[in-house]
Design a protein around this motif. Structure first.
Motif, short mmCIF file in Angstrom:
data_model
loop_
_atom_site.label_atom_id
_atom_site.label_comp_id
_atom_site.label_asym_id
_atom_site.label_seq_id
_atom_site.Cartn_x
_atom_site.Cartn_y
_atom_site.Cartn_z
N THR A 8 0.83 -1.21 0.00
CA THR A 8 0.00 0.00 0.00
C THR A 8 0.87 1.26 0.00
OG1 THR A 8 -1.64 -1.17 1.31
CG2 THR A 8 -1.86 1.22 1.21
N LEU A 24 2.50 1.98 -3.36
CA LEU A 24 1.59 2.54 -4.37
C LEU A 24 1.24 4.00 -4.06
CD1 LEU A 24 -0.80 -0.43 -5.25
CD2 LEU A 24 1.14 0.45 -6.55
N TRP A 25 1.07 4.33 -2.80
CA TRP A 25 0.82 5.73 -2.41
C TRP A 25 2.00 6.60 -2.79
CZ3 TRP A 25 -3.13 8.73 -0.89
CH2 TRP A 25 -4.31 8.09 -0.50
N ALA A 50 2.03 7.05 -6.48
CA ALA A 50 0.92 7.93 -6.85
C ALA A 50 1.32 9.39 -6.63
CB ALA A 50 -0.34 7.58 -6.05
N ALA A 84 -5.72 9.01 -5.62
CA ALA A 84 -4.81 7.98 -5.16
C ALA A 84 -5.56 6.95 -4.32
CB ALA A 84 -3.66 8.60 -4.37
N ARG A 125 -7.69 4.75 -6.57
CA ARG A 125 -6.86 3.97 -7.49
C ARG A 125 -6.07 2.88 -6.78
NH1 ARG A 125 -7.86 2.21 -11.92
NH2 ARG A 125 -5.98 2.09 -13.15
N VAL A 126 -5.45 3.24 -5.66
CA VAL A 126 -4.63 2.26 -4.93
C VAL A 126 -5.50 1.07 -4.52
CG1 VAL A 126 -3.36 1.86 -2.77
CG2 VAL A 126 -2.85 3.87 -4.16
N ASN A 127 -6.69 1.37 -4.01
CA ASN A 127 -7.58 0.27 -3.61
C ASN A 127 -7.99 -0.60 -4.79
OD1 ASN A 127 -7.78 0.38 -0.81
ND2 ASN A 127 -9.04 2.22 -0.96
N GLN A 149 1.73 -0.27 -10.18
CA GLN A 149 2.18 1.13 -10.18
C GLN A 149 2.15 1.72 -11.59
OE1 GLN A 149 5.11 2.59 -11.52
NE2 GLN A 149 5.83 0.63 -12.30
N LEU A 190 -1.38 3.18 -12.32
CA LEU A 190 -1.98 4.17 -11.41
C LEU A 190 -2.71 5.28 -12.13
CD1 LEU A 190 0.77 4.49 -8.65
CD2 LEU A 190 -1.67 4.08 -8.22
#
Ligand code: ADP
Ligand code: MG
Length: 298
Positions: A100, A103-104, A107, A117, A120-122, A153, A156
């Motif tokens: 997580t 990816l944050w 983003a 973000a 999208r991440v979820n 990634q 994203l």
């Protein structure tokens, strides 16, 4: 209106190695249309990563241009990057990060808003099937999980152009298949360029295959066309175990199978050079690759 057509015109890349010059891309011309899934297939050192780096605006060619919808990518860098997703061949993953957090972090680098973000991440953790592992440290991930995170990634910013460089590197056969199927699922309605030296990664999922050899495109065709062109060029014949070394030196051998009658050799070539007791075989992509890359056919 974005048409999503990616064009490469006469891409040349020369590296200076001391006093020597090495030209690793020798004039690449290519057009990729919207929704096309193109595989760049070639052996190690053929220039795939160099080309991917140029297409993703991470490296400038010595000559030539890359354009999306007619706009040269390095003259419209920000606009291009917003439409691009890239999974490089070599990418460091911070092993202390969780999936997580990685990816944050990506983003943020890509300039997504907090709100975008979060959504999208979820979505992506779900899509790449890492929901359960999302809060574990990347250091404990398997090779397949790491590759899936790296693909996530690249997605994203919901890219129109997705570039994947050796996405199955270092994976076991089962993970390879899973990644391959997954890529084919996400490929819909975007340009996908996938570079690999592994025939089985792309033979069933790519619409077009580009065979790259020593910095030149040997061929661009669909897998079906490539296989059709091999008609009459794949043969099988039996040999005795003692003949094996000689046979491998003499012929382009694509497979050897042990049978009750002896060793069944599968080889590519126009036929006459093989033993008289031979049978024509149906070609596959491995045969295509071997023949195009190795045979002395100019
Ligand atoms: P592939 O991805 O198909 O294995 P690469 O694009 O990585 O091929 O490399 C193609 C050729 O370019 C190789 O001979 C490699 O050694 C050379 N090369 C790649 N990057 C550099 C660099 N930065 N400097 C000099 N030579 C390079
Ligand atoms: Mg490479």
């Amino acid at each position: 209106m974005a048409e999503n057509i990616l064009t490469m015109e006469n891409i040349v890349k020369t590296y200076k190695m001391g006093d020597e010059q090495q030209t690793v891309l020798k004039g690449i011309d290519l057009q990729v249309d919207k929704g096309e899934f193109v595989a760049i297939l070639g052996p190690s050192g053929s220039g795939k990563s160099t080309l991917m780096n140029i297409i993703t605006d991470n490296l400038r060619p010595t000559a030539g241009e890359v354009a999306l919808d007619g706009n040269v990518i390095w003259k419209n860098s920000n606009a291009y990057r917003a439409r691009l997703g890239y999974m490089p061949q070599q990418q460091g993953l911070y092993s202390s990060f969780t999936g997580t957090r990685f990816l944050w972090y990506m983003a943020a680098l890509k300039g997504l808003s907090h709100r975008e973000a979060k959504t999208r991440v979820n979505e992506l953790l779900e899509l790449v099937n890492l929901k359960d592992a999302a809060d574990r440290r990347i250091g404990g991930y398997s090779g397949g999980m790491k590759q899936r995170l790296l693909i996530a990634q690249a997605l994203l910013n919901e890219p129109d152009v997705l570039v994947l460089d050796e996405p199955t590197a270092g994976l076991d056969p089962k993970e390879r298949i899973r990644i391959r199927n997954f890529i084919s699922e996400i490929a819909a309605d975007k340009i996908v360029l996938l570079a690999t030296h592994v025939v089985t990664d792309v033979e069933c999922i790519a619409k077009e295959i580009i065979l790259l050899k020593q910095g030149r495109i040997l061929k661009k065709a669909s897998p079906m066309e490539l296989i059709r062109e091999m008609d009459g060029l794949v043969w099988e014949f039996l040999i005795q175990p003692g003949e094996m070394a000689g046979v491998q030196k003499k012929y382009l051998v694509s497979n050897i199978m042990m049978t009750d009658a002896g060793l069944l050799v599968r080889a590519v070539g126009n036929g006459e050079q093989f033993p008289a007791e031979r049978k024509k075989a149906a070609a596959n992509m491995e045969d295509v690759y071997l023949y195009r890359m190795e045979a002395d056919i100019g």
